[in-house]
Design a protein around this motif. Structure first.
Motif, PDB file in Angstrom:
ATOM      1  N   UNK A  40       3.284   0.031  11.850  1.00  0.00           N
ATOM      2  CA  UNK A  40       2.095  -0.424  12.576  1.00  0.00           C
ATOM      3  C   UNK A  40       2.316  -1.840  13.082  1.00  0.00           C
ATOM      4  N   UNK A  41       2.012  -2.056  14.355  1.00  0.00           N
ATOM      5  CA  UNK A  41       2.098  -3.381  14.962  1.00  0.00           C
ATOM      6  C   UNK A  41       0.681  -3.909  15.135  1.00  0.00           C
ATOM      7  N   UNK A  55      -0.770   6.403   6.013  1.00  0.00           N
ATOM      8  CA  UNK A  55       0.531   6.316   5.332  1.00  0.00           C
ATOM      9  C   UNK A  55       1.477   5.305   5.972  1.00  0.00           C
ATOM     10  N   UNK A  56       0.973   4.126   6.269  1.00  0.00           N
ATOM     11  CA  UNK A  56       1.801   3.113   6.920  1.00  0.00           C
ATOM     12  C   UNK A  56       2.765   2.493   5.911  1.00  0.00           C
ATOM     13  N   UNK A  57       4.038   2.457   6.287  1.00  0.00           N
ATOM     14  CA  UNK A  57       5.088   1.922   5.412  1.00  0.00           C
ATOM     15  C   UNK A  57       5.409   0.464   5.717  1.00  0.00           C
ATOM     16  N   UNK A  58       5.305   0.098   6.999  1.00  0.00           N
ATOM     17  CA  UNK A  58       5.695  -1.247   7.421  1.00  0.00           C
ATOM     18  C   UNK A  58       4.674  -1.783   8.419  1.00  0.00           C
ATOM     19  N   UNK A  67       2.632  -1.177   1.308  1.00  0.00           N
ATOM     20  CA  UNK A  67       3.395  -1.320   2.544  1.00  0.00           C
ATOM     21  C   UNK A  67       4.077  -2.688   2.574  1.00  0.00           C
ATOM     22  N   UNK A  68       5.206  -2.778   3.253  1.00  0.00           N
ATOM     23  CA  UNK A  68       5.843  -4.070   3.486  1.00  0.00           C
ATOM     24  C   UNK A  68       5.129  -4.745   4.656  1.00  0.00           C
ATOM     25  N   UNK A  69       4.858  -6.038   4.518  1.00  0.00           N
ATOM     26  CA  UNK A  69       4.141  -6.777   5.565  1.00  0.00           C
ATOM     27  C   UNK A  69       5.039  -7.881   6.121  1.00  0.00           C
ATOM     28  N   UNK A  70       5.277  -7.827   7.420  1.00  0.00           N
ATOM     29  CA  UNK A  70       5.995  -8.880   8.129  1.00  0.00           C
ATOM     30  C   UNK A  70       4.953  -9.732   8.852  1.00  0.00           C
ATOM     31  N   UNK A 100      15.151  -0.901   5.549  1.00  0.00           N
ATOM     32  CA  UNK A 100      14.683  -0.929   4.162  1.00  0.00           C
ATOM     33  C   UNK A 100      13.511   0.022   3.962  1.00  0.00           C
ATOM     34  N   UNK A 101      12.630   0.109   4.968  1.00  0.00           N
ATOM     35  CA  UNK A 101      11.497   1.033   4.874  1.00  0.00           C
ATOM     36  C   UNK A 101      11.973   2.478   4.867  1.00  0.00           C
TER      37      UNK A 101
END
Length: 591
Positions: free
Chosen positions: A53-54, A465-468, A522-525, A582-583
């Motif tokens: 997701x952006x 189901x967002x992973x990143x 989820x991983x968050x950038x 990685x995700x």
């Protein structure tokens, strides 16, 4: 009504699962994501394709232009097609609305980007077109509010167009693009800190993200009772949606100043105002003559019975001449100037005296009742009461377009009504719906940036189901506030979210790339717009140059901002690829 019966007969969907159309869209999009990853030589199969997701934060035109610059570089890096969801708050939704006008925009982003750039750096929307659009909103809606005014007078200043497309126009047109999610909040839930404030709008549905209560996007705004639609209103257009999402450009005082100034700029075009007034007067006259003719012919208009037609006062003034119209016009202009004077700490006494003199002339000296209600004007004048009393008086004197809209806008300013729409959950009974939401036949929806300036909660629905999450932060002030607040809110709501720790030295001088990870989250950038990497030692200069609350940007400012925002992607391409890999790996292990 029981919950089961309600669900069976309701046009309201109350269940946490994704809308069927979104499920189908996501299934198609995941195939495109897999193909994109394969082109990037990233090992992956259909089972472990990551849901990415952006997010675009709020920030007015800075967010709109910044998001466009980031998307441009994502496209050039081959990463845009890896994105499953694109969600925005406030100014980022202005960019999204422009993109999704074009079918499958992500397949021709360079052309679409150039078109948007040309428009927002081009000429402003004409005052005549603004008047025409304001009239459409005023005469065509059950609930006209400051959001409609903001759409016409403020949003058009930045986006340079009146976009009358609808979300349902996009059905089938954007199959190759990320799935769009626009976000707002429920004002009452925010103020009372209860219920579910998070509200999302997609091409298929609109509703409460965490409660799982939704209605078809085409019927959002229509009247409902106990889950059944009672009336169908026209679907809102994209200009209104951009205003609904993007009105928190500054604090309330600054918004009030901007609105009064924009109202003044529009209505000070006296010739145009009087032209519109005469046109409406002629239309009312023709309408009255037509009804009189029907009545004379004995036409049955309702249920087989002759209807006694109401009298239509075509000439609302007791003395309907140009001098009377002019006096009303001048009083309203003085009223606008009085509000601006008080907001800016100036003495409005002279304007008050002018209004009183014109009131006396207009009424033939019989206006003592209204004059008594208008308190003596000074620097501490309560303009809300003054504005209300004067508009009440003028409404009795003149009730034709555009004067009627002008006075109604003044009332909305007094009551501060934004985003009012019919409540599709009105009197509905379902244990999944917080008890506060079905109360009242209307709800007010406002800019999500007033609660959290990034749309985390739209993509944190577990059904997605967002992973990143890649968070592009265009906020003003603390560059880490959104991610810190999201983490704290998720902790209170028991929603999986990684712990956020920011090095002290980075608070004032942020870098361009941060990664937060946790177990079963989820991983968050997090990517701050202005940082020491893309701005160097001129960080504060960039921040001062691009304030949230300022006029439309020049061509040079747009170009420079797109470039500096794009660097956050081009400089971090390898880091982004590492986190995507990685995700995929994490998803492979969980499978």
């Amino acid at each position: 009504m029981s919950a089961s019966k309600c669900r069976k007969s309701s046009e309201v969907r109350i269940e946490p699962s994704l809308n069927k159309s979104e499920q189908e869209f996501v299934a198609r999009r995941r195939i495109s994501v897999l193909q994109s990853l394969q082109k990037l030589s990233t090992p992956c199969n259909q089972e472990n394709v990551p849901n990415i997701a952006l997010l675009g934060s709020g920030g007015g035109q800075r967010a709109m232009v910044g998001l466009l610059g980031c998307l441009d570089q994502l496209d050039k890096a081959g990463l845009l097609d890896c994105v499953l969801y694109l969600s925005g708050v406030s100014g980022s939704t202005w960019c999204m609305a422009s993109l999704y006008q074009e079918p499958d925009w992500s397949t021709k982003l360079q052309t679409v980007k150039d078109r948007i750039f040309s428009r927002i750096s081009g000429p402003a929307v004409s005052l005549k077109d603004k008047f025409a659009k304001l009239k459409k909103y005023f005469k065509g809606k059950d609930h006209f509010s400051l959001t409609d005014v903001w759409a016409v007078l403020a949003v058009t200043t930045f986006v340079k167009e009146i976009d009358e497309h609808t979300l349902t126009d996009q059905h089938g047109h954007n199959n190759k693009d990320p799935f769009p999610i626009y976000t707002v909040i429920d004002k009452t839930c925010k103020q009372r800190n209860n219920g579910d404030p998070w509200f999302e709008i997609t091409p298929y549905e609109a509703g409460y993200s965490l409660s799982g209560a939704f209605v078809n996007a085409s019927t959002f705004g229509s009247q409902f009772h106990q889950g059944s639609r009672k009336s169908q209103l026209n679907e809102f257009d994209m200009l209104y949606l951009q205003a609904l999402c993007g009105s928190a450009l500054a604090d309330e005082l600054e918004i009030m100043k901007m609105l009064w100034q924009k109202i003044k700029e529009l209505f000070q075009q006296k010739d145009l105002v009087l032209e519109e007034y005469k046109k409406d007067q002629q239309e009312r006259s023709q309408e009255a003559k037509g009804k009189e003719k029907e009545s004379a012919l004995g036409i049955n208009l309702q249920g087989g019975f002759k209807v006694k037609l109401p009298e239509i006062n075509v000439f609302p003034f007791k003395d309907s001449n140009s001098a009377s119209v002019d006096k009303c016009y001048q009083m309203l202009m003085n009223l606008v100037d009085m509000n601006l004077a008080v907001l800016n700490g100036k003495d409005p006494s002279a304007l008050d005296e002018s209004i009183r003199a014109k009131l006396n002339d207009l009424s033939g000296g019989q206006s003592q009742r209204i004059l008594d209600k208008l308190r003596p004007a000074d620097k501490t004048l309560c303009m809300k009461n003054y504005t209300k009393e004067l508009c009440n008086f003028l409404t009795d004197q003149i009730n034709l377009w555009p004067f009627d809209a002008w006075m109604y806008i003044c009332t909305c300013m007094d009551l501060w009504i934004w985003g009012r729409n019919y409540n599709f959950l009105h009197d509905i009974t379902d244990e999944a719906v917080p008890s506060t939401l079905p109360k009242g036949d209307t709800r007010d929806y406002i800019d999500a940036g007033l609660l959290l300036n990034s749309p985390y909660f739209s993509v944190l629905r577990k059904e997605r189901n967002v992973d990143l999450i890649i968070s592009l932060d265009f906020s003003e002030g603390d560059p880490f506030l959104t991610v810190k607040d999201a983490a704290e809110m998720c902790r209170k709501l028991n929603i999986p979210f990684p712990q956020v720790n920011i090095p002290n030295q980075d608070i004032e001088k942020p870098k361009d790339f941060y990664v937060f990870k946790g177990q079963n989250t989820p991983t968050v950038i997090h990517i701050p717009l202005f940082n020491v990497v893309n701005c160097g030692d001129k960080l504060e200069d960039w921040r001062k140059k691009y304030r949230t609350f300022q006029g439309a940007y020049s061509t040079e400012m747009i170009t420079d901002l797109m470039n500096v925002a794009g660097k956050n992607i081009s400089n971090c391409k390898e880091k982004l690829m590492e986190e995507i890999s990685a995700a995929i790996g994490q998803k492979t292990c969980s499978c």
